[in-house]
Design a protein around this motif. Structure first.
Motif, mmCIF file in Angstrom:
data_model
loop_
_atom_site.group_PDB
_atom_site.id
_atom_site.type_symbol
_atom_site.label_atom_id
_atom_site.label_comp_id
_atom_site.label_asym_id
_atom_site.label_seq_id
_atom_site.Cartn_x
_atom_site.Cartn_y
_atom_site.Cartn_z
ATOM 1 N N ALA A 177 0.853 -1.327 -0.013
ATOM 2 C CA ALA A 177 -0.043 0.078 -0.291
ATOM 3 C C ALA A 177 0.862 1.238 0.108
ATOM 4 O O ALA A 177 0.559 2.136 -0.433
ATOM 5 N N ALA A 178 1.884 1.199 0.678
ATOM 6 C CA ALA A 178 2.828 2.499 0.820
ATOM 7 C C ALA A 178 3.261 2.656 -0.618
ATOM 8 O O ALA A 178 3.536 3.842 -0.892
ATOM 9 N N ASP A 179 3.754 1.573 -1.336
ATOM 10 C CA ASP A 179 4.187 1.659 -2.504
ATOM 11 C C ASP A 179 3.312 2.330 -3.582
ATOM 12 O O ASP A 179 3.891 3.187 -4.372
ATOM 13 N N GLU A 180 2.035 1.816 -3.476
ATOM 14 C CA GLU A 180 1.217 2.223 -4.150
ATOM 15 C C GLU A 180 0.852 3.860 -3.905
ATOM 16 O O GLU A 180 0.417 4.590 -4.731
ATOM 17 N N LEU A 181 0.875 4.164 -2.810
ATOM 18 C CA LEU A 181 0.694 5.636 -2.399
ATOM 19 C C LEU A 181 1.716 6.441 -2.768
ATOM 20 O O LEU A 181 1.409 7.597 -3.306
ATOM 21 N N ASP A 182 3.056 5.996 -3.035
ATOM 22 C CA ASP A 182 3.942 6.865 -3.575
ATOM 23 C C ASP A 182 3.891 7.270 -5.038
ATOM 24 O O ASP A 182 4.301 8.295 -5.465
ATOM 25 N N LEU A 183 2.990 6.115 -5.561
ATOM 26 C CA LEU A 183 2.755 6.466 -7.125
ATOM 27 C C LEU A 183 1.748 7.493 -7.225
ATOM 28 O O LEU A 183 1.437 7.927 -8.350
ATOM 29 N N LEU A 184 1.024 7.847 -6.270
ATOM 30 C CA LEU A 184 -0.113 8.951 -6.556
ATOM 31 C C LEU A 184 0.385 10.339 -6.762
ATOM 32 O O LEU A 184 1.456 10.664 -6.013
ATOM 33 N N PRO A 185 -0.414 10.909 -7.571
ATOM 34 C CA PRO A 185 0.254 12.503 -7.480
ATOM 35 C C PRO A 185 0.195 13.311 -6.226
ATOM 36 O O PRO A 185 -0.605 12.889 -5.341
ATOM 37 N N ASP A 186 0.852 14.482 -5.957
ATOM 38 C CA ASP A 186 0.802 15.400 -4.726
ATOM 39 C C ASP A 186 -0.816 15.793 -4.812
ATOM 40 O O ASP A 186 -1.306 16.188 -5.761
ATOM 41 N N GLY A 187 -1.176 15.670 -3.682
ATOM 42 C CA GLY A 187 -2.582 16.214 -3.123
ATOM 43 C C GLY A 187 -3.658 15.370 -3.833
ATOM 44 O O GLY A 187 -4.805 15.856 -3.834
ATOM 45 N N SER A 188 -3.527 14.088 -3.801
ATOM 46 C CA SER A 188 -4.308 12.984 -4.255
ATOM 47 C C SER A 188 -5.525 13.058 -3.281
ATOM 48 O O SER A 188 -5.273 12.903 -2.135
ATOM 49 N N ALA A 189 -6.786 12.898 -3.672
ATOM 50 C CA ALA A 189 -7.920 12.625 -2.686
ATOM 51 C C ALA A 189 -7.766 11.430 -2.194
ATOM 52 O O ALA A 189 -7.976 11.123 -1.044
#
Length: 83
Positions: free
Chosen positions: A51-63
């Motif tokens: 989950a942390a790896d996937e979170l790192d792939l999200l753009p800044d300010g992701s909902a």
């Protein structure tokens, strides 16, 4: 005995009886509210790392990132509730 004196005695007797009966109450006057704590599901370290790896792939300010932050707070509250 005058009518006023008799009324005062009756009023005093009524007050004494009311106070005495109030002392016999066995329960509180406020309704009891049952507290139900939601379960906190424990996730494996592997799932948390994924989950942390996937979170790192999200753009800044992701909902989704903001919602995960809220979820973290709710998990902490559920843990505190169950203790």
């Amino acid at each position: 005995m005058s009518g006023t004196e008799c009324s005062m005695r009756r009023l005093a007797a009524l007050a004494i009886v009311t106070i005495s009966l109030t002392g016999c109450a066995t329960g509180g006057s406020e309704p009891r509210i049952a507290t139900v704590c939601p379960p906190v599901i424990e996730h494996s370290r592997e799932l948390q790392a994924h989950a942390a790896d996937e979170l790192d792939l999200l753009p800044d300010g992701s909902a989704i990132a903001e919602m995960l932050s809220d979820y973290s707070v709710m998990r902490d509250q559920a843990r505190a509730c169950s203790q």
